[in-house]
Design an enzyme around this catalytic site. Structure first.
Site, short mmCIF file in Angstrom:
data_model
loop_
_atom_site.label_atom_id
_atom_site.label_comp_id
_atom_site.label_asym_id
_atom_site.label_seq_id
_atom_site.Cartn_x
_atom_site.Cartn_y
_atom_site.Cartn_z
N VAL A 1 -45.64 45.28 5.32
CA VAL A 1 -46.10 45.74 6.34
C VAL A 1 -47.32 44.80 7.51
O VAL A 1 -47.27 44.11 7.16
CB VAL A 1 -47.12 47.25 6.37
CG1 VAL A 1 -46.29 47.98 5.39
CG2 VAL A 1 -47.73 46.27 4.94
N GLY B 1 -52.22 33.07 13.65
CA GLY B 1 -53.13 33.29 13.00
C GLY B 1 -52.69 34.06 12.00
O GLY B 1 -51.29 34.64 11.58
N THR C 1 -54.05 36.40 -2.96
CA THR C 1 -53.41 35.45 -3.07
C THR C 1 -53.50 34.37 -1.77
O THR C 1 -53.04 33.79 -0.79
CB THR C 1 -51.52 35.26 -3.19
OG1 THR C 1 -51.53 35.19 -2.66
CG2 THR C 1 -51.79 35.31 -4.61
N LYS D 1 -39.32 36.86 0.03
CA LYS D 1 -40.95 37.50 0.75
C LYS D 1 -41.26 35.90 2.10
O LYS D 1 -41.62 36.46 2.81
CB LYS D 1 -41.90 37.76 -0.01
CG LYS D 1 -43.21 38.02 0.74
CD LYS D 1 -43.62 38.71 1.49
CE LYS D 1 -45.11 38.61 2.09
NZ LYS D 1 -45.41 39.14 3.58
N CYS E 1 -50.85 35.76 6.78
CA CYS E 1 -49.87 35.00 6.07
C CYS E 1 -49.00 34.58 6.91
O CYS E 1 -48.93 33.36 5.58
CB CYS E 1 -48.95 36.66 6.81
SG CYS E 1 -49.57 38.43 5.37
N ARG F 1 -40.90 32.72 10.33
CA ARG F 1 -41.40 32.70 11.28
C ARG F 1 -42.20 31.59 12.07
O ARG F 1 -42.04 32.14 13.56
CB ARG F 1 -42.34 34.40 10.91
CG ARG F 1 -42.47 35.62 12.34
CD ARG F 1 -42.83 36.72 12.16
NE ARG F 1 -43.48 37.20 13.38
CZ ARG F 1 -42.86 38.28 14.47
NH1 ARG F 1 -41.51 38.25 14.62
NH2 ARG F 1 -43.78 38.90 15.18
N TYR G 1 -56.79 37.16 15.80
CA TYR G 1 -55.38 36.88 15.64
C TYR G 1 -54.48 37.13 15.90
O TYR G 1 -53.27 36.46 16.44
CB TYR G 1 -54.95 37.42 13.72
CG TYR G 1 -54.03 37.59 13.24
CD1 TYR G 1 -55.03 38.56 12.41
CD2 TYR G 1 -53.25 37.39 13.04
CE1 TYR G 1 -53.96 39.47 11.67
CE2 TYR G 1 -52.12 38.36 12.30
CZ TYR G 1 -52.48 39.18 11.86
OH TYR G 1 -52.09 40.50 11.72
N LYS G 2 -54.54 38.14 16.67
CA LYS G 2 -53.56 39.32 17.18
C LYS G 2 -53.84 40.08 17.96
O LYS G 2 -55.47 40.39 18.09
CB LYS G 2 -52.07 39.00 16.74
CG LYS G 2 -52.25 40.43 15.71
CD LYS G 2 -50.56 40.19 14.73
CE LYS G 2 -50.40 41.44 14.17
NZ LYS G 2 -49.06 41.77 13.11
N1 SAJ Z 1 -46.90 34.97 17.05
C1 SAJ Z 1 -46.48 33.79 17.61
N2 SAJ Z 1 -45.56 34.03 18.36
C2 SAJ Z 1 -44.97 35.13 17.86
C3 SAJ Z 1 -45.32 35.96 16.77
C4 SAJ Z 1 -46.56 35.47 16.69
O1 SAJ Z 1 -47.43 33.08 18.48
O2 SAJ Z 1 -43.65 35.02 19.40
C5 SAJ Z 1 -48.18 34.47 16.26
C6 SAJ Z 1 -49.76 35.56 16.42
O3 SAJ Z 1 -50.64 35.15 17.41
C7 SAJ Z 1 -50.28 35.37 15.27
C8 SAJ Z 1 -49.35 34.95 14.31
O4 SAJ Z 1 -48.20 34.21 14.73
O5 SAJ Z 1 -51.51 34.69 15.71
C9 SAJ Z 1 -48.77 36.48 13.33
O6 SAJ Z 1 -48.47 37.37 13.05
P1 SAJ Z 1 -46.96 38.30 13.39
O7 SAJ Z 1 -47.50 39.38 13.41
O8 SAJ Z 1 -46.41 37.34 13.45
O9 SAJ Z 1 -47.48 38.39 11.67
P2 SAJ Z 1 -49.03 39.29 10.90
O10 SAJ Z 1 -49.02 38.09 9.92
O11 SAJ Z 1 -48.96 40.62 11.73
O12 SAJ Z 1 -47.39 39.57 10.18
C10 SAJ Z 1 -46.78 39.04 8.70
C11 SAJ Z 1 -45.13 39.82 9.00
N3 SAJ Z 1 -44.08 39.01 8.81
C12 SAJ Z 1 -43.08 39.12 9.44
O13 SAJ Z 1 -42.93 40.00 10.32
C13 SAJ Z 1 -41.66 38.31 8.68
C14 SAJ Z 1 -45.36 41.18 7.87
O14 SAJ Z 1 -44.22 41.98 8.25
C15 SAJ Z 1 -45.86 40.81 6.29
O15 SAJ Z 1 -45.85 41.68 5.99
C16 SAJ Z 1 -47.58 39.91 6.87
O16 SAJ Z 1 -47.40 39.09 8.14
C17 SAJ Z 1 -47.71 39.30 5.73
O17 SAJ Z 1 -48.50 40.05 5.49
O18 SAJ Z 1 -47.01 38.43 4.93
#
Ligand code: SAJ
Length: 406
Positions: A145, A247, A80, A196, A250, A203, A301-302
């Site tokens: 996930v 990044g 999406t 969701k 999501c 976050r 992105y991470k």
């Molecule tokens: N980030 C920060 N500070 C933090 C945590 C993350 O700056 O404290 C940044 C990371 O560097 C990264 C971005 O946020 O650029 C996103 O990373 P993430 O690890 O928080 O999340 P995603 O996008 O890999 O996955 C998220 C997850 N959602 C939650 O943790 C609530 C995952 O469980 C979902 O399935 C996914 O989004 C999705 O597909 O929606």
């Protein structure tokens, strides 16, 4: 049960594999022949823990095709995307996938949407299409996930199942119970969609708060990392981590699907704060240098994933270039970065400043004495509070850490 999974991407493919492992007769559908050929050749993301082994076990038991086949249950896991202009969800893939079921769908079938979607999508868009003249069960089951732990979280995470009616909820719970080893929560489809989006909006707003704390810390003169660590010792506090931006496909996008309602104030402000972080990092660089070559470490992105979608590295590199710097980006894992990548040694050669954007494990082992011989100026901006500061100082570098104002 015969299950047809539409969308062989980062959610649909492993979901199909787990269903096949659980004994279902699974067909994986994707509009891209190429994607299917890669899967059949077991050419999957080798850096995603467990995915290769899962594919090796499940793919030989599965069928693949570009069109849905008759089945008892259909799972839609297509993208999406988000329209950057209108800041609204683009549901064209969800609609097309739903419509592609019409030639094969039969009374009593179950249709599940997993794609992240604005509240109401399953009830108001998916259900009317598949229920036209048919008795079909329809539910929303959001994916949860995290890249980097997809295979373990797909089985161990609690799941939310929201049917458009109770019978649909029960049917979807039965399907997911066959491979999910954790609690499955029952609700309706709109609540499931909202929950969701709220997870990712929580976050994003929390990270925005952490980034705001980092700016306050630098300007007030304290160490935000230590302050967050101490604040988080409180049993009801969980401040996230500041950084160079947010990044992935999501967290920077999903909050907008809630803001579409027209009733969001905090969500757009948080997005603005997080999107402004690359420019803030450029200001940290300019404390040291105002021209020359900048080496950026990390494009994904991470850490320790291959995905570079929406990574803050690209906007950071663009702003630096607009400001007249030469930019060299390096990354040991990135597969789909939009800009140019160069080997590590080429990136740091002649650099006037090194910026750490992604704290990949590989960067914990850097030999700063060797790097010191290659750079032009000995400056480092660490946006993740990651490097060993004694090693940097020992090798003659001056450095700043985002959020460290002490
Ligand atoms: N980030 C920060 N500070 C933090 C945590 C993350 O700056 O404290 C940044 C990371 O560097 C990264 C971005 O946020 O650029 C996103 O990373 P993430 O690890 O928080 O999340 P995603 O996008 O890999 O996955 C998220 C997850 N959602 C939650 O943790 C609530 C995952 O469980 C979902 O399935 C996914 O989004 C999705 O597909 O929606």
């Amino acid at each position: 049960m015969r299950v047809c999974v539409l969308g062989m991407g980062y959610i649909g493919f492993p979901t199909a594999c787990f269903l096949a492992k659980a004994g279902h007769d699974v067909t994986g559908v994707d509009i891209s022949e190429k994607a299917l050929e890669r899967i059949k050749a077991l050419d999957v993301d080798a850096e995603e823990p467990g995915l290769k082994a899962l594919a090796e076990e499940a793919v030989p038991q599965m069928h693949f095709g570009t069109k849905p086949v008759p089945a008892d249950a259909f799972i839609i896991a297509v993208p999406t995307p988000f329209d950057k202009e209108t800041k609204e969800a683009d549901l064209s893939y969800v609609k097309a996938a739903t419509e592609s079921l019409l030639p094969v769908i039969e009374d009593g079938n179950l249709v599940v949407l997993e794609s992240t979607s604005p509240p109401g999508t399953t009830r108001d868009i998916v259900a009317p299409i598949v229920r036209e003249g048919k008795q079909v069960l329809v539910a929303y089951v959001p994916e949860k996930v995290i890249p980097g732990a997809i295979c373990s979280e797909m089985v161990s995470n609690e799941r939310v199942v929201g049917g458009v009616d109770d019978e649909s909820t029960e049917a979807a719970v039965k399907l997911y119970e066959s491979f999910v080893k954790s609690k499955i929560h029952k609700t309706d489809s709109v609540v499931a969609e909202a929950a969701k989006l709220m997870e990712n909006a929580y976050r994003d707003t929390n990270i925005a708060l952490a980034n705001e704390f980092a700016r306050i810390a630098e300007n007030t003169g304290f160490n935000v990392w230590e302050a967050i660590r101490l604040a988080n010792t409180h049993p009801r506090v969980n401040v996230h981590t500041p950084g160079p931006g947010v990044g992935g496909h999501c967290i920077p996008i999903d909050p907008w699907f809630l803001a579409e309602s027209g009733h969001a104030k905090l969500i757009p402000v948080s997005r603005e704060i997080n999107d402004s972080m690359p420019a803030y990092v450029v200001d940290l660089v300019k404390v040291f240098v105002d021209k020359g070559k900048i080496a950026i470490l990390g494009a994904t992105y991470k850490p320790d994933v291959t995905d570079a979608r929406e990574s803050p590295t690209k906007p950071l590199a663009d702003i630096l270039e607009e400001d007249g710097f030469e930019v060299a980006v390096t990354d040991p894992h990135a597969l789909n970065y939009e800009g140019n990548l160069v080997p590590f040694d080429d990136a740091v050669a002649g650099a006037s400043c090194i910026i750490l954007v992604v704290n990949h494990k590989a960067y914990a082992e850097l030999d700063w004495h060797e790097i010191a011989k290659k750079v032009r100026n000995h400056f480092v901006v660490d946006t993740r509070n990651f490097f060993d500061q004694r090693a940097l100082i020992g090798a003659g570098f001056e450095y700043s850490v985002l959020g460290k104002g002490d």
